[in-house]
Motif scaffolding. Structure first.
Motif, PDB file in Angstrom:
ATOM      1  N   ASN A 146       0.806  -1.223   0.000  1.00  0.00           N
ATOM      2  CA  ASN A 146       0.000   0.000   0.000  1.00  0.00           C
ATOM      3  C   ASN A 146       0.842   1.278   0.000  1.00  0.00           C
ATOM      4  OD1 ASN A 146      -1.509  -2.130   2.069  1.00  0.00           O
ATOM      5  ND2 ASN A 146      -2.743  -1.408   0.359  1.00  0.00           N
ATOM      6  N   LEU A 147       1.881   1.294  -0.802  1.00  0.00           N
ATOM      7  CA  LEU A 147       2.796   2.432  -0.866  1.00  0.00           C
ATOM      8  C   LEU A 147       2.179   3.555  -1.697  1.00  0.00           C
ATOM      9  CD1 LEU A 147       5.675   2.844   0.276  1.00  0.00           C
ATOM     10  CD2 LEU A 147       6.542   2.250  -1.982  1.00  0.00           C
ATOM     11  N   SER A 148       2.215   4.763  -1.141  1.00  0.00           N
ATOM     12  CA  SER A 148       1.688   5.949  -1.830  1.00  0.00           C
ATOM     13  C   SER A 148       2.623   7.123  -1.597  1.00  0.00           C
ATOM     14  CB  SER A 148       0.300   6.324  -1.303  1.00  0.00           C
ATOM     15  OG  SER A 148      -0.642   5.330  -1.600  1.00  0.00           O
ATOM     16  N   LYS A 149       2.641   8.026  -2.570  1.00  0.00           N
ATOM     17  CA  LYS A 149       3.380   9.278  -2.429  1.00  0.00           C
ATOM     18  C   LYS A 149       2.541  10.386  -3.041  1.00  0.00           C
ATOM     19  CE  LYS A 149       6.789  12.007  -1.404  1.00  0.00           C
ATOM     20  NZ  LYS A 149       7.119  12.269  -0.002  1.00  0.00           N
ATOM     21  N   GLN A 150       2.232  11.361  -2.201  1.00  0.00           N
ATOM     22  CA  GLN A 150       1.447  12.495  -2.665  1.00  0.00           C
ATOM     23  C   GLN A 150       2.252  13.768  -2.480  1.00  0.00           C
ATOM     24  OE1 GLN A 150      -2.027  11.984  -0.218  1.00  0.00           O
ATOM     25  NE2 GLN A 150      -3.050  10.760  -1.792  1.00  0.00           N
ATOM     26  N   TYR A 151       2.154  14.625  -3.470  1.00  0.00           N
ATOM     27  CA  TYR A 151       2.709  15.963  -3.409  1.00  0.00           C
ATOM     28  C   TYR A 151       1.522  16.926  -3.385  1.00  0.00           C
ATOM     29  CZ  TYR A 151       7.095  13.726  -4.724  1.00  0.00           C
ATOM     30  OH  TYR A 151       8.212  12.923  -4.749  1.00  0.00           O
ATOM     31  N   VAL A 152       1.755  18.159  -3.121  1.00  0.00           N
ATOM     32  CA  VAL A 152       0.668  19.130  -3.091  1.00  0.00           C
ATOM     33  C   VAL A 152      -0.045  19.136  -4.446  1.00  0.00           C
ATOM     34  CG1 VAL A 152       0.080  21.581  -2.808  1.00  0.00           C
ATOM     35  CG2 VAL A 152       1.865  20.547  -1.389  1.00  0.00           C
ATOM     36  N   GLY A 153      -1.311  18.792  -4.422  1.00  0.00           N
ATOM     37  CA  GLY A 153      -2.121  18.815  -5.639  1.00  0.00           C
ATOM     38  C   GLY A 153      -1.897  17.676  -6.608  1.00  0.00           C
ATOM     39  N   ARG A 154      -1.100  16.660  -6.234  1.00  0.00           N
ATOM     40  CA  ARG A 154      -0.808  15.592  -7.201  1.00  0.00           C
ATOM     41  C   ARG A 154      -0.414  14.311  -6.466  1.00  0.00           C
ATOM     42  NH1 ARG A 154       3.914  13.814 -10.104  1.00  0.00           N
ATOM     43  NH2 ARG A 154       5.378  15.174  -9.041  1.00  0.00           N
ATOM     44  N   THR A 155      -0.919  13.190  -6.971  1.00  0.00           N
ATOM     45  CA  THR A 155      -0.536  11.881  -6.459  1.00  0.00           C
ATOM     46  C   THR A 155       0.467  11.272  -7.428  1.00  0.00           C
ATOM     47  OG1 THR A 155      -2.666  11.557  -5.389  1.00  0.00           O
ATOM     48  CG2 THR A 155      -1.371   9.576  -5.822  1.00  0.00           C
ATOM     49  N   THR A 215      10.083   6.330 -11.145  1.00  0.00           N
ATOM     50  CA  THR A 215      11.248   6.848 -10.422  1.00  0.00           C
ATOM     51  C   THR A 215      10.894   7.200  -8.984  1.00  0.00           C
ATOM     52  OG1 THR A 215      12.331   7.610 -12.443  1.00  0.00           O
ATOM     53  CG2 THR A 215      12.999   8.681 -10.394  1.00  0.00           C
ATOM     54  N   THR A 216       9.716   7.722  -8.750  1.00  0.00           N
ATOM     55  CA  THR A 216       9.285   8.022  -7.380  1.00  0.00           C
ATOM     56  C   THR A 216       9.245   6.740  -6.552  1.00  0.00           C
ATOM     57  OG1 THR A 216       8.013   9.930  -8.137  1.00  0.00           O
ATOM     58  CG2 THR A 216       7.431   9.013  -5.977  1.00  0.00           C
ATOM     59  N   THR A 217       8.735   5.668  -7.118  1.00  0.00           N
ATOM     60  CA  THR A 217       8.705   4.380  -6.409  1.00  0.00           C
ATOM     61  C   THR A 217      10.120   3.914  -6.095  1.00  0.00           C
ATOM     62  OG1 THR A 217       6.619   3.760  -7.473  1.00  0.00           O
ATOM     63  CG2 THR A 217       7.946   1.965  -6.546  1.00  0.00           C
ATOM     64  N   ILE A 218      11.012   4.006  -7.062  1.00  0.00           N
ATOM     65  CA  ILE A 218      12.404   3.600  -6.852  1.00  0.00           C
ATOM     66  C   ILE A 218      13.041   4.452  -5.754  1.00  0.00           C
ATOM     67  CG2 ILE A 218      14.702   3.669  -7.913  1.00  0.00           C
ATOM     68  CD1 ILE A 218      13.343   2.647 -10.500  1.00  0.00           C
ATOM     69  N   ARG A 219      12.776   5.728  -5.756  1.00  0.00           N
ATOM     70  CA  ARG A 219      13.345   6.610  -4.716  1.00  0.00           C
ATOM     71  C   ARG A 219      12.809   6.269  -3.333  1.00  0.00           C
ATOM     72  NH1 ARG A 219      13.260  12.159  -8.245  1.00  0.00           N
ATOM     73  NH2 ARG A 219      15.142  11.680  -9.448  1.00  0.00           N
ATOM     74  N   ASP A 233      -1.070   3.787  -3.852  1.00  0.00           N
ATOM     75  CA  ASP A 233      -1.448   2.538  -3.194  1.00  0.00           C
ATOM     76  C   ASP A 233      -0.987   1.287  -3.949  1.00  0.00           C
ATOM     77  OD1 ASP A 233      -2.726   1.262  -0.994  1.00  0.00           O
ATOM     78  OD2 ASP A 233      -4.441   0.795  -2.272  1.00  0.00           O
ATOM     79  N   ILE A 234       0.323   1.185  -4.199  1.00  0.00           N
ATOM     80  CA  ILE A 234       0.826   0.007  -4.901  1.00  0.00           C
ATOM     81  C   ILE A 234       1.337  -1.035  -3.901  1.00  0.00           C
ATOM     82  CG2 ILE A 234       1.397   1.263  -7.010  1.00  0.00           C
ATOM     83  CD1 ILE A 234       4.362   1.087  -6.158  1.00  0.00           C
ATOM     84  N   SER A 235       1.198  -2.291  -4.288  1.00  0.00           N
ATOM     85  CA  SER A 235       1.695  -3.410  -3.494  1.00  0.00           C
ATOM     86  C   SER A 235       2.278  -4.438  -4.451  1.00  0.00           C
ATOM     87  CB  SER A 235       0.558  -4.066  -2.699  1.00  0.00           C
ATOM     88  OG  SER A 235      -0.009  -3.166  -1.779  1.00  0.00           O
ATOM     89  N   THR A 272       4.101   8.797   1.572  1.00  0.00           N
ATOM     90  CA  THR A 272       3.015   9.425   2.304  1.00  0.00           C
ATOM     91  C   THR A 272       2.348   8.377   3.184  1.00  0.00           C
ATOM     92  OG1 THR A 272       2.698  10.956   0.472  1.00  0.00           O
ATOM     93  CG2 THR A 272       0.897  10.780   2.069  1.00  0.00           C
ATOM     94  N   SER A 273       2.248   7.146   2.654  1.00  0.00           N
ATOM     95  CA  SER A 273       1.684   6.039   3.424  1.00  0.00           C
ATOM     96  C   SER A 273       2.190   4.721   2.843  1.00  0.00           C
ATOM     97  CB  SER A 273       0.150   6.082   3.394  1.00  0.00           C
ATOM     98  OG  SER A 273      -0.311   5.931   2.063  1.00  0.00           O
ATOM     99  N   GLY A 274       2.023   3.654   3.602  1.00  0.00           N
ATOM    100  CA  GLY A 274       2.435   2.329   3.169  1.00  0.00           C
ATOM    101  C   GLY A 274       3.791   1.935   3.717  1.00  0.00           C
ATOM    102  N   THR A 275       4.209   0.710   3.387  1.00  0.00           N
ATOM    103  CA  THR A 275       5.481   0.184   3.865  1.00  0.00           C
ATOM    104  C   THR A 275       6.252  -0.475   2.732  1.00  0.00           C
ATOM    105  OG1 THR A 275       4.508  -1.947   4.461  1.00  0.00           O
ATOM    106  CG2 THR A 275       4.593  -0.277   6.198  1.00  0.00           C
ATOM    107  N   ALA A 276       7.571  -0.528   2.915  1.00  0.00           N
ATOM    108  CA  ALA A 276       8.449  -1.233   1.981  1.00  0.00           C
ATOM    109  C   ALA A 276       9.525  -1.932   2.793  1.00  0.00           C
ATOM    110  CB  ALA A 276       9.079  -0.255   0.989  1.00  0.00           C
ATOM    111  N   LEU A 277       9.629  -3.245   2.626  1.00  0.00           N
ATOM    112  CA  LEU A 277      10.658  -4.037   3.291  1.00  0.00           C
ATOM    113  C   LEU A 277      11.688  -4.458   2.265  1.00  0.00           C
ATOM    114  CD1 LEU A 277       8.452  -6.429   5.478  1.00  0.00           C
ATOM    115  CD2 LEU A 277       9.457  -4.237   6.137  1.00  0.00           C
TER     116      LEU A 277
END
Length: 182
Positions: free
Chosen positions: A6-15, A41-45, A19-21, A54-59
């Protein structure tokens, strides 16, 4: 090796990532495909701990990249799309510096340097200034940096970007070979 929930990254006004898994097991070679702006690239970073989600986990190797970042990062060799190299250093000096930053010393550092110079086919340019290298050789130095401490996981962002067709074939063959150990 990688477990994303459930990984997510939000910036102001933009996702950027929504919610990827997914899971990646040891020995698998996985590619992220999608159009520009899809969040690759955001996911890789996030997976490499360079930006927080913003939310979620990565192991990574069983360690939370955000809560146990030092332990998780020991498992990762990361080569960003635009490899940040110190142009005023020679290849050998740069790899020695990067190896030391990753905790290598003495015999382990010399062995890591020897193996990566050989594996990445840059032994013959180890005395050259990075500023004098072609794009293809810079990519190989960046890959050597990612490999010097023998991480079980390689995360590589657009490694063939800007290379000519011959360099692309050569780089892909090298990556296929690396898939046997990383």
């Amino acid at each position: 090796m990688i477990k994303v929930s459930n990984l997510s990254k939000q910036y102001v006004g933009r996702t950027a990532v929504d919610d990827i898994s997914f899971n990646v097991n040891s020995g698998e070679i996985v590619g992220f495909l999608g159009p520009n702006g899809a969040g690759k690239t955001t996911t890789i970073r996030m997976l490499t701990g360079y930006i927080p989600p913003t939310s979620g986990t990565a192991l990574i190797g069983g360690h939370d990249i955000f809560q146990q970042s030092l332990l998780a990062k020991k498992n990762i060799g990361y080569m960003p799309e635009n490899v940040p190299l110190y142009e005023d250093m020679r290849v050998k000096e740069y790899l020695q510096f990067r190896g030391e930053l990753k905790g290598l010393r003495g015999k382990d550092l010399r062995k890591g340097m020897h193996e990566t110079l050989d594996l990445c086919s840059i032994k013959n340019i180890k005395g050259q200034m990075i500023s004098s290298l072609s794009k293809g050789f810079r990519q190989r130095v960046g890959l050597a940096d990612a490999l010097i401490n023998k991480p079980p996981l390689l995360i590589i962002d657009e490694p063939t970007n800007g290379l000519d067709p011959s360099q692309i074939r050569s780089f892909r063959e090298l990556l296929k070979e690396l898939g046997n150990k990383h």
